[in-house]
Design a protein around this motif. Structure first.
Motif, short mmCIF file in Angstrom:
data_model
loop_
_atom_site.label_atom_id
_atom_site.label_comp_id
_atom_site.label_asym_id
_atom_site.label_seq_id
_atom_site.Cartn_x
_atom_site.Cartn_y
_atom_site.Cartn_z
N PHE A 121 0.85 -1.18 0.00
CA PHE A 121 0.00 0.00 0.00
C PHE A 121 0.89 1.24 0.00
O PHE A 121 2.01 1.23 0.53
CB PHE A 121 -0.89 0.03 1.25
N GLN A 122 0.39 2.32 -0.57
CA GLN A 122 1.11 3.59 -0.59
C GLN A 122 0.54 4.52 0.49
O GLN A 122 -0.67 4.60 0.65
CB GLN A 122 0.97 4.27 -1.95
N VAL A 123 1.43 5.20 1.18
CA VAL A 123 1.04 6.07 2.29
C VAL A 123 1.74 7.41 2.14
O VAL A 123 2.95 7.45 1.90
CB VAL A 123 1.41 5.43 3.65
N ASN A 150 -19.28 3.61 -5.89
CA ASN A 150 -17.82 3.45 -5.87
C ASN A 150 -17.20 4.77 -5.42
O ASN A 150 -17.41 5.81 -6.05
CB ASN A 150 -17.33 3.07 -7.28
N VAL A 151 -16.41 4.74 -4.35
CA VAL A 151 -15.82 5.96 -3.82
C VAL A 151 -14.31 6.03 -4.05
O VAL A 151 -13.68 7.02 -3.67
CB VAL A 151 -16.12 6.11 -2.31
N GLY A 152 -13.73 5.02 -4.66
CA GLY A 152 -12.30 5.09 -4.91
C GLY A 152 -11.71 3.76 -5.33
O GLY A 152 -12.37 2.71 -5.30
N VAL A 194 -11.51 10.20 5.62
CA VAL A 194 -10.44 9.73 4.74
C VAL A 194 -9.81 8.47 5.33
O VAL A 194 -9.60 8.38 6.55
CB VAL A 194 -9.38 10.83 4.55
N ILE A 195 -9.50 7.50 4.49
CA ILE A 195 -8.86 6.27 4.94
C ILE A 195 -7.40 6.56 5.28
O ILE A 195 -6.65 7.09 4.44
CB ILE A 195 -8.95 5.17 3.87
N VAL A 196 -7.00 6.23 6.52
CA VAL A 196 -5.65 6.53 7.00
C VAL A 196 -5.09 5.31 7.73
O VAL A 196 -5.81 4.36 8.05
CB VAL A 196 -5.64 7.75 7.96
N THR A 197 -3.78 5.36 8.01
CA THR A 197 -3.14 4.33 8.82
C THR A 197 -3.39 4.62 10.30
O THR A 197 -3.98 5.64 10.65
CB THR A 197 -1.62 4.29 8.57
N GLN A 241 -2.79 6.37 -0.15
CA GLN A 241 -2.85 6.88 -1.52
C GLN A 241 -3.27 5.79 -2.49
O GLN A 241 -2.82 4.64 -2.35
CB GLN A 241 -1.49 7.44 -1.91
N PRO A 242 -4.10 6.12 -3.50
CA PRO A 242 -4.81 7.37 -3.72
C PRO A 242 -5.79 7.66 -2.58
O PRO A 242 -6.36 6.72 -2.00
CB PRO A 242 -5.53 7.15 -5.04
#
Length: 262
Positions: free
Chosen positions: A103-105, A170-172, A128-131, A138-139
């Motif tokens: 995954f990209q962060v 669909n949100v992303g 927002v989806i976060v760690t 990201q995205p």
């Protein structure tokens, strides 16, 4: 005596080995942790008689010569990227990668992009989806406030069902990154890695594409550390350390014997 120095290099090498094994054991329950392995090289050799040199004027060749080694050094600490098993959590935003990929962060303070296989994600105050450290995945994907269900398919598409609605939207789309040499990534802690010249540039694509792993919702990747193997290697490293210390004590006794000669 060379043996004093040789024994010292052996003790230092085994200390590094114990450090690496200890870190593996300490992280045996860390999500998506990949075990490390210490690699060693022998040091330069002193050529008392070089192999292949001429031993007489008639051209006879020394078949083996005399080469005395000077010990050992730590060459690398290699990261074994074979994935661990998957454990079910039932959490909608717990995502495991089944196969290759990271995954990209987005890192704070403009430090660029970090990479992780730890898919224990959450939503921040803006949805927002976060760690778990609050770094944006990201995205960037935002979950609506009125979402009552979240579904992430194997291709990384994020769908939500909103309160009072029958259709999902669909949100992303999640993306994964792969590297030619995953072991070349620089570990920075917090289950994050940075791109380096050794790892090569990231290749980006959607999950479940050719050469990329798929996403499994409601699961997390476990550590690939085998505690039985690590304990066995720890005992072996301890014994090697003791044997190298014995070399030093034996060399000291030999020097003491020489000093007492009259």
């Amino acid at each position: 005596m060379r043996s004093l120095h040789i024994g010292a290099t052996g003790m230092l090498a085994q200390q590094t080995n114990v450090d690496v094994i200890s870190n593996n054991i300490a992280n045996m329950n860390t999500t998506a942790y990949t075990k490390r392995r210490a690699e060693f090289n022998d040091l330069l050799y002193q050529n008392i008689i070089r192999p292949g040199s001429a031993s007489t004027a008639e051209g006879t060749i020394v078949p083996s010569g005399i080469q005395l080694g000077l010990g050992v050094r730590t060459a690398a600490v290699y990261r074994i990227t074979d994935g661990g098993s998957l454990t079910s959590t039932g959490n909608d935003l717990d995502l495991a990668i089944r196969g290759r990929g990271y995954f990209q962060v987005e890192l704070p303070e403009g430090k660029g992009i970090g990479y992780t296989r730890d898919g224990a994600f959450q939503r921040n105050g803006d949805g927002v989806i976060v760690t778990h450290d609050g770094y944006v995945v990201q995205p960037e994907i935002t979950i609506p406030e009125d979402a009552v269900e979240i579904y992430v398919n194997s291709s990384g598409e994020v769908w939500v069902k909103q309160d009072g609605e029958t259709d999902e939207i669909n949100v992303g789309q999640l993306e994964l990154a792969t590297f030619v040499n995953e072991a070349g990534l620089e570990a920075m802690g917090n289950n994050l890695f940075l791109e380096t010249a050794a790892s090569g540039n990231p290749v980006l694509d959607n999950p479940d594409s050719e050469g990329f792993g798929s996403i499994l919702q409601g699961y997390l990747a476990t550590s690939n550390v085998n505690p039985v193997t690590e304990i066995t290697e720890l005992v072996s490293a301890q014994r090697a350390y003791e044997m190298n210390s014995k070399i030093i004590s034996t060399s000291d006794q030999m020097l003491n014997t020489i000093n007492q000669l009259k």
